[in-house]
Design a protein around this motif. Sequence first.
Motif, mmCIF file in Angstrom:
data_model
loop_
_atom_site.group_PDB
_atom_site.id
_atom_site.type_symbol
_atom_site.label_atom_id
_atom_site.label_comp_id
_atom_site.label_asym_id
_atom_site.label_seq_id
_atom_site.Cartn_x
_atom_site.Cartn_y
_atom_site.Cartn_z
ATOM 1 N N ALA A 66 0.826 -1.206 0.000
ATOM 2 C CA ALA A 66 0.000 0.000 0.000
ATOM 3 C C ALA A 66 0.865 1.262 0.000
ATOM 4 O O ALA A 66 0.590 2.214 -0.743
ATOM 5 N N VAL A 67 1.903 1.283 0.815
ATOM 6 C CA VAL A 67 2.782 2.454 0.877
ATOM 7 C C VAL A 67 3.506 2.654 -0.450
ATOM 8 O O VAL A 67 3.603 3.780 -0.967
ATOM 9 N N VAL A 68 3.999 1.571 -1.025
ATOM 10 C CA VAL A 68 4.678 1.661 -2.321
ATOM 11 C C VAL A 68 3.706 2.127 -3.394
ATOM 12 O O VAL A 68 4.038 2.972 -4.245
ATOM 13 N N ALA A 69 2.488 1.593 -3.363
ATOM 14 C CA ALA A 69 1.489 1.977 -4.357
ATOM 15 C C ALA A 69 1.158 3.461 -4.273
ATOM 16 O O ALA A 69 0.896 4.109 -5.290
ATOM 17 N N ALA A 70 1.166 4.008 -3.059
ATOM 18 C CA ALA A 70 0.867 5.435 -2.893
ATOM 19 C C ALA A 70 1.908 6.317 -3.567
ATOM 20 O O ALA A 70 1.631 7.482 -3.892
ATOM 21 N N LEU A 71 3.092 5.781 -3.783
ATOM 22 C CA LEU A 71 4.177 6.547 -4.405
ATOM 23 C C LEU A 71 4.310 6.292 -5.899
ATOM 24 O O LEU A 71 5.161 6.895 -6.558
ATOM 25 N N ILE A 72 3.473 5.395 -6.451
ATOM 26 C CA ILE A 72 3.542 5.063 -7.873
ATOM 27 C C ILE A 72 2.823 6.136 -8.683
ATOM 28 O O ILE A 72 1.667 6.466 -8.413
ATOM 29 N N ASP A 73 3.507 6.662 -9.688
ATOM 30 C CA ASP A 73 2.910 7.684 -10.549
ATOM 31 C C ASP A 73 2.169 7.081 -11.739
ATOM 32 O O ASP A 73 1.236 7.681 -12.265
ATOM 33 N N ASN A 74 2.609 5.901 -12.172
ATOM 34 C CA ASN A 74 1.995 5.265 -13.334
ATOM 35 C C ASN A 74 0.644 4.661 -12.942
ATOM 36 O O ASN A 74 0.567 3.800 -12.058
ATOM 37 N N ALA A 75 -0.419 5.101 -13.613
ATOM 38 C CA ALA A 75 -1.770 4.658 -13.244
ATOM 39 C C ALA A 75 -1.974 3.172 -13.488
ATOM 40 O O ALA A 75 -2.668 2.499 -12.719
#
Length: 330
Positions: A66-75
């Motif tokens: 979840a934390v990593v996903a929050a930092l992902i810019d690619n939709a």
Amino acid sequence: MRSNDAIHLGLMLLALAAAYLVPFELLLLAYVVLGPAHYFTEISWLHDRKYYLPHRGIAVVLAIVAVVAALIDNASWFGFAMWGALVVCAMLAATATAIESMLLFMVAIALSAIMYSSGSSLAVIGILIPTLIHVSLFTLIFMVLGAYRSGSRVQAVLVVVYLVAIATILLLPPAAEIRIASFARVGQDYFGNVGPALGRLFGVPGLVLDTRLTSLLAFVYTYHYLNWFIKADVIRWAEVPKARLAAMAAASAAATALYFYDYAFGFTFLLALSLIHILLEFPLNSLALRQLGSAIQDTVRARYAGPVAVTTTRSRSTGTKASKRAPRSR
């Protein structure tokens, strides 16, 4: 009507009225003020129930994702992370045998291939899972399941009122004016992608975060949070040590204060916290979906089993009378 059901109805109607009067302001305030309290208390409640997972260590992995996903810019990659986490949680919590897990995995692979081939589908699912699907669809599933288990007609009426409220907003959208312009701008920055995602999903070009969609989001988000808080006596999420309850209250207030101090950093923190609670709830959501499916199946069987049983009884009765009238064989 029980007092809890009356409060439930009152809060639902209050959320609907506020969504009509101040949709832009309500959406942001609900997310920033009510959201953190909901996230911390639900994570605490899930922790005491081992997150409905075989091992608590899996919950740590979900939180990291979840934390990593929050930092992902690619939709698309964000959507893949949400979809993959949901599938894994469903396999762990909602399947009873290895065969069921394998079938679910095969179906998920096929759906993933379809979404990948259609280009933007993974991005769409990534936008809708942590927003409308989580706060509206899964809320509805829990409401229907609760009404079925309790056999309460009042709770069934609450489900109908909830659906009518959503339909009312969509068919008769409010004409509310923006009272705090900064709230509207921030809401557009943070929830503006929901409109285009719904447009791609339903084939409606040019769908944006207008007053209608903002009112819908304001209502479902506000009711989603309030629905959790009024269940304190039912699911007993508040029955924790006083020190933990005080820590959750302090953390919730700090998260809200952080947002108003620096809304960009505060929103990033709230997004990560929101995603943590969403992914940790995936096992429970998957289990509830399976239980609702079983409940629907049992209801259908019971409805059709009745006439069949009556027909069988009548056939046996008719056969018995006919045998009595027939002459005995020599």
